[in-house]
Design an enzyme around this catalytic site. Structure first.
Site, PDB file in Angstrom:
ATOM      1  N   CYS A   1       0.835  -1.300  -0.065  1.00  0.00           N
ATOM      2  CA  CYS A   1       0.184   0.020  -0.092  1.00  0.00           C
ATOM      3  C   CYS A   1       0.951   1.292   0.030  1.00  0.00           C
ATOM      4  O   CYS A   1       1.869   1.138   0.330  1.00  0.00           O
ATOM      5  CB  CYS A   1      -0.998  -0.002   1.339  1.00  0.00           C
TER       6      CYS A   1
ATOM      7  N   ASP B   1       0.500   3.838   1.821  1.00  0.00           N
ATOM      8  CA  ASP B   1       0.597   4.302   3.263  1.00  0.00           C
ATOM      9  C   ASP B   1       2.057   4.756   3.718  1.00  0.00           C
ATOM     10  O   ASP B   1       2.773   3.645   3.456  1.00  0.00           O
ATOM     11  CB  ASP B   1      -0.175   3.371   4.146  1.00  0.00           C
TER      12      ASP B   1
ATOM     13  N   ARG C   1       3.259   4.772   6.294  1.00  0.00           N
ATOM     14  CA  ARG C   1       3.630   4.015   7.525  1.00  0.00           C
ATOM     15  C   ARG C   1       4.030   2.463   7.086  1.00  0.00           C
ATOM     16  O   ARG C   1       4.413   1.784   8.168  1.00  0.00           O
ATOM     17  CB  ARG C   1       2.570   3.918   8.577  1.00  0.00           C
TER      18      ARG C   1
ATOM     19  N   HIS D   1      -2.320  -4.146   4.959  1.00  0.00           N
ATOM     20  CA  HIS D   1      -1.920  -3.643   6.328  1.00  0.00           C
ATOM     21  C   HIS D   1      -3.255  -3.379   7.114  1.00  0.00           C
ATOM     22  O   HIS D   1      -4.328  -3.024   6.581  1.00  0.00           O
ATOM     23  CB  HIS D   1      -0.966  -2.479   6.709  1.00  0.00           C
TER      24      HIS D   1
ATOM     25  N   CYS E   1      -5.806   0.237   7.092  1.00  0.00           N
ATOM     26  CA  CYS E   1      -5.960   0.668   5.814  1.00  0.00           C
ATOM     27  C   CYS E   1      -7.034   1.608   5.317  1.00  0.00           C
ATOM     28  O   CYS E   1      -8.002   1.303   5.189  1.00  0.00           O
ATOM     29  CB  CYS E   1      -5.672  -0.386   4.866  1.00  0.00           C
TER      30      CYS E   1
HETATM   31 CO    CO Z   1      -3.249   1.171   3.163  1.00  0.00          CO
END
Ligand code: CO
Length: 205
Positions: A40, A42, A44, A96, A99
């Site tokens: 993803c 993201d 993090r 994750h 999400c």
């Molecule tokens: Co995500």
């Protein structure tokens, strides 16, 4: 702001160079990564950081909610290069918990272009409604959908002509599904691996 980044880079580059004088000249010669990571966007969940890998060790494709669209030319080009040119044998789809993309796919409000991108996740949620309803709350349902989305990605990657051809050549490529926990920093194997062994005539029976 950009000056700040360039300054940070200058410090990083100098530190790497002094720790390991051949670091950059070695990497400049070419890459031989062991893993192809589909994850993803993201911020993090950066592949190298969470997997404890250095530059040159993981080939990466990331998109919103780590969706595997069967006709995504971007993902398929990276996958083909990973398997056919870099000879990577370990493909990882990593989702994750928590999400935002998966959450958006479960909401009844418009999110612009993301709704188009996330359509397969929305369809998956409808198809697996009975499974998702086993979760105790909305957060549990989202996290379960994040897991199902990874398993779906593993299946889609396995069905691509790229993987089918590699397996037909007898190459021991495996596609693994992992999920990352933002709250504990741990990667977990979802146990949905598809490998060469699953492609034998016996396995198909
Ligand atoms: Co995500």
């Amino acid at each position: 702001m950009v000056e700040h980044l360039i300054e940070r880079n200058r410090h990083w580059s100098a530190a790497r160079q002094s720790e390991d004088p051949t670091y950059f000249s070695r990497l400049a010669k070419g890459q031989t990564p062991e893993y192809f990571w589909i994850g993803c966007c993201d911020s993090r969940v950066p592949a190298n950081v969470v997997a404890g890998l250095d530059a040159g060790e993981v080939f990466v494709h990331r998109n919103v909610a780590n969706v595997v669209h069967s006709a995504d030319v971007n993902l398929l080009s990276a996958l083909e290069f990973a398997v056919d040119a870099l000879h990577i044998r370990k493909i990882i789809i990593c989702g994750h918990y928590g999400c935002g993309g998966v959450k958006a796919a479960m909401e009844d409000m418009p999110h612009g272009l993301a709704d188009h991108w996330l359509a397969p996740v929305r369809r998956l949620a409808r198809r697996r409604a009975a499974d998702l309803d086993q979760a105790p709350d909305a957060r549990g349902r989202r996290d379960r959908l994040a897991e199902l989305n990874v398993a779906e990605g593993v299946r889609r990657v396995s069905e691509t002509p790229i993987l089918q051809r590699a397996w037909a050549r007898g190459e021991p490529v495996a596609v693994h599904g992992l999920i990352y926990g933002l709250s504990d920093g741990r990667l977990r194997d979802l146990g949905c691996t598809v490998s060469l062994a699953d492609q034998t005539p016996e396995a198909a029976q």
